[in-house]
Design a protein around this motif. Sequence first.
Motif, PDB file in Angstrom:
ATOM      1  N   ASP A 102       0.816  -1.214   0.000  1.00 23.73           N
ATOM      2  CA  ASP A 102       0.000   0.000   0.000  1.00 23.73           C
ATOM      3  C   ASP A 102       0.846   1.260   0.000  1.00 23.73           C
ATOM      4  OD1 ASP A 102      -2.819  -1.080   0.366  1.00 23.73           O
ATOM      5  OD2 ASP A 102      -1.812  -1.998   2.064  1.00 23.73           O
ATOM      6  N   ASN A 103       2.101   1.147   0.421  1.00 23.92           N
ATOM      7  CA  ASN A 103       2.948   2.324   0.619  1.00 23.92           C
ATOM      8  C   ASN A 103       3.905   2.539  -0.539  1.00 23.92           C
ATOM      9  OD1 ASN A 103       1.776   2.555   3.183  1.00 23.92           O
ATOM     10  ND2 ASN A 103       3.383   1.321   4.139  1.00 23.92           N
ATOM     11  N   ASN A 104       4.424   3.750  -0.610  1.00 21.33           N
ATOM     12  CA  ASN A 104       5.465   4.102  -1.574  1.00 21.33           C
ATOM     13  C   ASN A 104       6.799   4.222  -0.843  1.00 21.33           C
ATOM     14  OD1 ASN A 104       3.759   4.549  -3.986  1.00 21.33           O
ATOM     15  ND2 ASN A 104       2.913   6.226  -2.763  1.00 21.33           N
ATOM     16  N   TYR A 105       7.844   3.666  -1.435  1.00 28.75           N
ATOM     17  CA  TYR A 105       9.172   3.674  -0.826  1.00 28.75           C
ATOM     18  C   TYR A 105      10.222   4.116  -1.835  1.00 28.75           C
ATOM     19  CZ  TYR A 105       6.917   0.488   2.548  1.00 28.75           C
ATOM     20  OH  TYR A 105       6.073  -0.086   3.459  1.00 28.75           O
ATOM     21  N   ARG A 106      11.318   4.646  -1.276  1.00 32.46           N
ATOM     22  CA  ARG A 106      12.513   4.923  -2.076  1.00 32.46           C
ATOM     23  C   ARG A 106      13.672   4.149  -1.461  1.00 32.46           C
ATOM     24  NH1 ARG A 106      12.824  10.350  -1.878  1.00 32.46           N
ATOM     25  NH2 ARG A 106      13.971  10.279   0.089  1.00 32.46           N
ATOM     26  N   LEU A 107      14.521   3.599  -2.340  1.00 33.41           N
ATOM     27  CA  LEU A 107      15.722   2.889  -1.933  1.00 33.41           C
ATOM     28  C   LEU A 107      16.901   3.536  -2.647  1.00 33.41           C
ATOM     29  CD1 LEU A 107      17.039   0.437  -0.473  1.00 33.41           C
ATOM     30  CD2 LEU A 107      16.556  -0.901  -2.537  1.00 33.41           C
ATOM     31  N   HIS A 108      17.912   3.944  -1.895  1.00 32.84           N
ATOM     32  CA  HIS A 108      19.045   4.675  -2.470  1.00 32.84           C
ATOM     33  C   HIS A 108      20.286   3.796  -2.517  1.00 32.84           C
ATOM     34  CE1 HIS A 108      21.532   8.152  -3.488  1.00 32.84           C
ATOM     35  NE2 HIS A 108      22.404   7.733  -2.575  1.00 32.84           N
ATOM     36  N   PHE A 109      20.884   3.703  -3.698  1.00 36.30           N
ATOM     37  CA  PHE A 109      22.157   3.016  -3.892  1.00 36.30           C
ATOM     38  C   PHE A 109      23.242   4.060  -4.122  1.00 36.30           C
ATOM     39  CE2 PHE A 109      20.456  -1.206  -5.879  1.00 36.30           C
ATOM     40  CZ  PHE A 109      19.896  -1.543  -4.659  1.00 36.30           C
ATOM     41  N   PRO A 110      24.281   4.102  -3.293  1.00 36.63           N
ATOM     42  CA  PRO A 110      25.405   4.983  -3.609  1.00 36.63           C
ATOM     43  C   PRO A 110      26.029   4.609  -4.952  1.00 36.63           C
ATOM     44  CG  PRO A 110      25.535   4.192  -1.339  1.00 36.63           C
ATOM     45  CD  PRO A 110      24.452   3.397  -2.025  1.00 36.63           C
ATOM     46  N   ALA A 111      26.842   5.501  -5.478  1.00 36.99           N
ATOM     47  CA  ALA A 111      27.487   5.257  -6.767  1.00 36.99           C
ATOM     48  C   ALA A 111      28.383   4.027  -6.706  1.00 36.99           C
ATOM     49  CB  ALA A 111      28.308   6.482  -7.166  1.00 36.99           C
TER      50      ALA A 111
END
Length: 207
Positions: A102-111
């Motif tokens: 139901d939710n929106n997420y962001r996942l961050h990968f460093p360079a």
Amino acid sequence: MTGFKTARVLANEAVLNGGVSTLVYPDRRWTNPFLSGSGTKQHAINTAFLNASGHFLDVDARAGYYSTGWGISPGMVTPSPGKGAFYGIADVDNQGEALSGDNNYRLHFPANVPAKLFWSITLYDAYTASLLVGERPFPSLGSNDKPVKNRDGSTDLYFGPSAPSGKAGNWLPTKPGRNYIAFLRLYGPTEAALDRSWKPSDFERVK
């Protein structure tokens, strides 16, 4: 049914056997049942689920693992630079809440994602551990899909019922009403993966 539910709970535990951490990083919520503790290269469990330090069969870890997967490769347990695979499992967000369709997420990968071959992230149903049923027949996104990178070389991935504006190429759809788990796989992991100097963010809720 009770045994299966117990195994599913064990699969998502960050601490097993009275204090053995399955956390991949001390300041993240990613887990891996083969690690003997966050931030180390030591592996507590081999492919037979024998605990190397305590010399016992790790029944809890084995039950949890086989409620999620059906096989093990030596490369999953003893990764070497440029060979095998490095695994991270996420079932909660940065606040410790179960990942929800139901939710929106962001996942961050460093360079410079430390994968000599390629990397991928795949979504599975939290209860059945089968591939997440939804809009895509194979709910996976990886380097071979060429997601758009940020100016600094980092990558942001998005998860939720609908794609954020302009981010469809970096998005995996989820199914409302279903919890899920995410498997991060780095194939041919390099030193930055094995020494934990490179680490992804946790899943973070966004509007």
